[in-house]
Design a protein around this motif. Structure first.
Motif, short mmCIF file in Angstrom:
data_model
loop_
_atom_site.label_atom_id
_atom_site.label_comp_id
_atom_site.label_asym_id
_atom_site.label_seq_id
_atom_site.Cartn_x
_atom_site.Cartn_y
_atom_site.Cartn_z
N SER A 1 0.82 -1.21 0.00
CA SER A 1 0.00 0.00 0.00
C SER A 1 0.85 1.26 0.00
N THR A 2 2.12 1.16 0.38
CA THR A 2 2.98 2.34 0.35
C THR A 2 3.99 2.26 -0.80
N ALA A 3 3.76 1.30 -1.73
CA ALA A 3 4.68 1.15 -2.86
C ALA A 3 4.33 2.07 -4.02
N THR A 4 3.16 2.73 -3.95
CA THR A 4 2.80 3.68 -5.01
C THR A 4 2.93 5.10 -4.46
N GLN A 5 3.06 6.04 -5.38
CA GLN A 5 3.13 7.45 -4.97
C GLN A 5 1.85 7.85 -4.23
N ALA A 6 0.70 7.48 -4.80
CA ALA A 6 -0.57 7.87 -4.20
C ALA A 6 -0.76 7.19 -2.84
N GLY A 7 -0.39 5.92 -2.75
CA GLY A 7 -0.55 5.19 -1.50
C GLY A 7 0.35 5.75 -0.41
N LEU A 8 1.58 6.05 -0.76
CA LEU A 8 2.51 6.59 0.24
C LEU A 8 2.07 7.99 0.68
N ALA A 9 1.62 8.80 -0.27
CA ALA A 9 1.18 10.16 0.08
C ALA A 9 -0.02 10.10 1.02
N ALA A 10 -0.98 9.23 0.73
CA ALA A 10 -2.17 9.12 1.57
C ALA A 10 -1.79 8.63 2.97
N THR A 11 -0.89 7.65 3.03
CA THR A 11 -0.49 7.10 4.33
C THR A 11 0.26 8.16 5.15
N LEU A 12 1.19 8.86 4.51
CA LEU A 12 1.94 9.89 5.24
C LEU A 12 1.02 11.00 5.73
N SER A 13 0.04 11.35 4.90
CA SER A 13 -0.88 12.41 5.31
C SER A 13 -1.72 11.97 6.51
N ALA A 14 -2.18 10.72 6.47
CA ALA A 14 -2.98 10.20 7.59
C ALA A 14 -2.13 10.12 8.86
N LEU A 15 -0.90 9.66 8.73
CA LEU A 15 -0.02 9.53 9.90
C LEU A 15 0.30 10.89 10.50
N ALA A 16 0.47 11.90 9.61
CA ALA A 16 0.89 13.22 10.09
C ALA A 16 -0.10 13.81 11.08
N ALA A 17 -1.37 13.42 10.95
CA ALA A 17 -2.39 13.94 11.87
C ALA A 17 -2.12 13.49 13.30
N PHE A 18 -1.33 12.44 13.43
CA PHE A 18 -1.04 11.90 14.77
C PHE A 18 0.42 12.12 15.14
N GLY A 19 1.09 12.98 14.39
CA GLY A 19 2.49 13.26 14.67
C GLY A 19 3.42 12.12 14.27
#
Lengths: 435, 439
Positions: free
Chosen positions: B362-380
């Motif tokens: 799920s983090t092997a694509t640009q879109a997947g990694l961007a979405a995951t990083l954005s979601a994680l950033a909300a929790f620091g």
């Protein structure tokens, strides 16, 4: 003068090979991430279902997951997932696909699993009865219990096309599904699931020679059977408008689907690409013709979309395929006004051509979307297999930006001029739900 | 079993490096160079929670109308400018955040950021466009609420969270109809501010150049959104099974939920593995029982949702009307079994590999990694979490998974609702559990 734009093209290193049993193989290495995709496409889909067996191709797809030569029921799923992978299968009008995305250390396992079911799926009364219930529940959740469920792909073909092959409900009627037998399934497998009727694509973190060796090891022993000859399913354009209605007990507002037959997507690819550009100009984004006219200016519809292929993929089907325009609208009395506005917008393109820059911006975004779909290893793998099966050349994917760059304004105008009222099928969805 | 090839030695993923900067106006920018396709993915996340009763309607309309005009471009002009870059911008909102997402040909990132800046600084919300979007939103809400799953989700949220803002998922139609363009403009002026916002960019780009482009494009975007006071999530009381009538339904939509723990909690990896074993992947107990053995459903799913104020363990399944009670019986059996008896080492091995592998995919694509990083950033959390999490999963013992299952999957702690043909399903359900028709 319009600015000359350069469109990026993807580059792939593709190796082709055909096994003695006729299985066509495409291998595409890309070592940037430790993942691989494995996809097998069989050249059989909804159009090849026998009469009285609507939905059978999809039911059969389910049976391919129920155990195989060396695997008990449930083991296929467990082997894929306990390797850290994901799997799925799907049934289309012209083919059925089966695929896994895996960490690259599970490559041989993935090949084994696909070869094992190409050898012999375990088709039993018990598995058939179980998957019949699963499929009926799939249809309930996606169609019967859902507003706009299956609209329009299940119903529109019945209005737009004439032959059983092209016009029947591809999900299947419950009576037909319940009539399916183990013998039907065995016959279907024997006839359509021959290695010579399939394409295997393997892409990602792999070594080409080693992979071809593993393919030979696992698939080479599968007995050769003759591939069935595929009939020509093509139908000429309509010469008189067709109308039909469809009752939807859950839908709160009406909807319409307008279908047109389009040129042979394989034999007339450049014409198809002109239609692809046309649908983008018609409905992609807020600058598109139909969004501006029907959503923003006339405010007749809540949304509107134009697409090619029953599932929205213009490269997914052979002849025939459809161009479809769908819209949801709050006032049931506005259908004729919607149709008139669509006709006017098509005539405007056919007569006056496109605005300065319109063709280029539509093309640029289209290429960008095509590239984006290739980022995931499994989408890339499926695309290689699909273009190899449908178009005979996986390489075509990399050539699409160039082919799209060659589409002229005149070709898009010609596509628009084909979409006349007498060539359309109009399916009106009658909303039976409460607001 | 015979002949299934063993796995070979795993290959390591290429190490990604992240470049981060907080701009002078307080916007956090996260850039990851990830070649693949010649594109870049953008996710701008703005905190957007509010306890005000009118907020769901106003924020939904803001989201739908945000791209309908900027100072120098009308709606079609803005869309054409984005399209000409090979780009896309879209806006979405939920109870926690406003998300401005997009993607573009990598060579056109700078002009896309300039258009983004125009939206952030100069979105005009013209009266007529807001009016159009208001009417469309009313229709879209009608369509959404005609779906059994949406009805069930709203009913469950209400039962779990009562009057809390999280219980108001979709706005109500009357509030939407009463929302004015001026109110939407004011909400934008108040809330669309850089401080505490996070911009993630992932793609075929040079991070240092991208940071400079962001600085240049967003230099004029300033200010701080007020932090509204949001009450904490209430402890939910399980209560009886709520039956919501949807006459003529050929399936029943069962939803259950309870509080869970966030990713940072030390119990989280064990909870995730317990969830996979129960209903979080195809080879789960729930799926193998009620789909692959009984055929009651196309597929049940359980998952862990992460919201800013709390994480939740959620269950959903659509079952044929006539087997609604039988499906609940099997569901309660599987819940009771995983809460009361130990899981097996083989089950834990399988889900551990699946969790590691599916995170990598799920983090092997640009879109997947961007979405995951954005979601994680909300929790620091950031890229470190993605790279370190497999190691945390590897250390989880079988008994820890059993402990997490006992703590979180006990059927007695779940709030549950079912939407279906009440006339047919209520009596059989009442034979198993206490039911109510009162929301």
């Amino acid at each position: 003068m319009p600015r000359q734009i350069t469109l990026p093209s993807p580059t792939f290193n593709l190796t082709h090979h055909t096994l003695d049993n006729g299985l066509r193989v495409v291998v595409a290495p890309d070592r940037s991430a430790p993942v691989v995709g494995v996809a097998v496409l069989y050249d059989v889909g909804i159009r090849s279902e026998p009469e009285g067996r609507t939905g059978f191709a999809h039911l059969f797809e389910h049976l391919m997951f129920q155990g195989s030569a060396n695997l008990e029921k449930l083991e296929h799923f467990r082997y894929v997932q306990s390797s850290g992978g994901t799997f799925n299968g799907s049934t289309h009008f012209d083919y059925t696909d089966y695929f896994e995305a895996l960490p690259s250390n599970a490559l041989e396992r993935g090949l084994f699993l696909e070869a094992d079911r190409m050898t012999s799926p375990r088709i039993t009364e018990e598995n058939l009865a179980n998957q019949l219930e699963v499929v009926k529940n799939e249809i309930r959740v996606n169609v019967m219990n859902r507003p706009y469920g299956g609209f329009p792909w299940i119903v529109l073909p019945g209005v737009l096309f004439d032959t059983f092959a092209n016009s029947h409900n591809g999900y299947g009627g419950f009576e037909d599904l319940e009539g399916a037998s183990v013998d039907d399934a065995r016959d279907f497998f024997t006839r359509y699931y021959a290695p010579a009727n399939a394409v295997l694509a393997v892409a990602g973190d792999l070594d080409v020679d080693q992979t071809l060796g593993l393919v030979e090891k696992h698939f080479g022993g599968i007995k050769k059977r003759r591939a069935p000859k595929r009939p020509n399913f093509g139908e000429p354009p309509l010469s008189a408008e067709r109308r039909a209605t469809h009752d939807d007990p859950h839908a709160p507002i009406p909807a319409v689907a307008i279908g047109y037959r389009v040129p042979d997507p394989v034999g007339s690819l450049d014409e198809l690409l002109a239609h692809v550009m046309l649908v983008e100009a018609l409905s992609e984004g807020d600058a598109s013709r139909l969004q501006q006219r029907l959503v923003q200016r006339d405010q007749l519809v809540t949304d509107i979309a134009a697409y090619i292929g029953e599932f929205g993929d213009p490269f997914d089907e052979r002849d025939p395929t459809a161009l479809t325009i769908t819209a949801h609208y709050p006032d049931a009395a506005s259908l004729e006004a919607i149709l008139r506005a669509v006709d006017e917008e098509l005539a405007r393109i056919a007569d006056d051509g496109l605005a300065p820059g319109e063709l280029d911006r539509v093309r640029t975004r289209l290429v960008s979307m095509l590239l984006r779909e290739l980022d995931a290893v499994i989408s890339r793998t499926l695309s290689f297999a699909k273009f190899e099966l449908i178009h005979g050349r996986a390489e075509l994917i990399a050539e699409l930006p160039e082919r799209l760059a060659a589409v002229t304004e005149q070709a898009v105008q010609a596509a628009a001029s084909r979409m006349r009222p007498e060539r359309r099928a109009v399916l009106e969805l009658i909303a039976g739900g409460t607001r | 079993m015979s002949g299934v090839p063993e796995l070979t030695a795993p290959r390591r993923a290429k190490k990604l490096s992240v470049t981060e900067r907080v701009t002078e106006h307080g916007l956090k920018v996260i850039v990851v160079r990830k070649p693949g396709v010649p594109l870049v993915e953008m996710r701008l996340r703005l905190p957007f929670a509010s306890a005000r009763a009118t907020h769901p309607a106003r924020s939904a309309l803001l989201s739908d109308a945000m791209l309908t005009g900027v100072a120098r471009l009308d709606r079609a002009g803005l869309a054409a400018a984005v399209q000409a870059l090979g780009g896309e911008i879209s806006v979405g909102v939920d109870a926690d955040r406003l998300m401005i997402g997009g993607n573009v040909l990598a060579t056109n990132l700078r002009p896309l950021l300039e258009l983004l800046a125009a939206v952030l600084n100069d979105a005009t919300y013209p009266d007529d466009e807001v009016g159009t979007e208001r009417e469309r939103l009313v229709e879209k809400l009608a369509i959404a609420r005609s779906r059994a799953g949406v009805i069930a989700g709203e009913a469950l949220a209400h039962r779990m969270w009562g009057e809390h803002p999280y219980a108001r998922g979709l706005p109500d139609v009357d509030t939407v109809s009463a929302t004015t363009p001026a109110q939407v403009r004011k909400l934008h002026a108040d809330m669309v501010r850089p401080r505490r916002a996070v911009l993630v960019l992932v793609g075929d780009v040079s991070p240092s150049r991208v940071l400079d482009q962001v600085d240049a494009a967003l230099a004029g975007w300033t200010g701080v959104a007020p932090v509204g006071r949001i009450p904490p999530l209430p402890e939910s009381e399980p209560g009886p099974l709520l039956v919501v009538d949807r006459p003529g339904s050929v399936q029943s939509s069962l939803r259950m939920g309870a509080a869970a723990v966030p990713r940072s909690d030390e119990r989280y990896p064990a909870l995730q593995l317990a969830n996979l074993i129960f209903g979080g992947y195809f080879s789960s107990r729930w799926t193998e029982n009620i789909r692959e053995d009984k055929g009651y459903t196309y597929g049940p799913h359980s998952r862990i949702d992460h919201n800013v104020l709390g994480s939740s363990l959620m269950f959903d399944v659509e079952v044929a009307t006539e087997v609604t009670a039988a499906a609940l019986l099997e569901t309660l059996y599987e819940l009771g079994r995983i809460a009361s008896l130990p899981v097996t080492a083989a089950e834990v091995d399988s889900v551990r590999q699946y969790a590691i592998g599916s995170l990598a995919l799920s983090t092997a694509t640009q879109a997947g990694l961007a979405a995951t990083l954005s979601a994680l950033a909300a929790f620091g959390l950031g890229l470190d979490w993605i790279t370190e999490y497999p190691g945390r999963l590897a250390k989880v013992g079988v008994d820890e998974v059993s402990t997490a299952a006992a703590e979180f999957f006990a059927p007695a702690r779940l709030t549950s609702v079912v939407v279906g043909d009440a006339h047919t399903i209520t009596a059989p359900l009442a034979a198993l559990v206490a039911v109510t028709a009162d929301p």
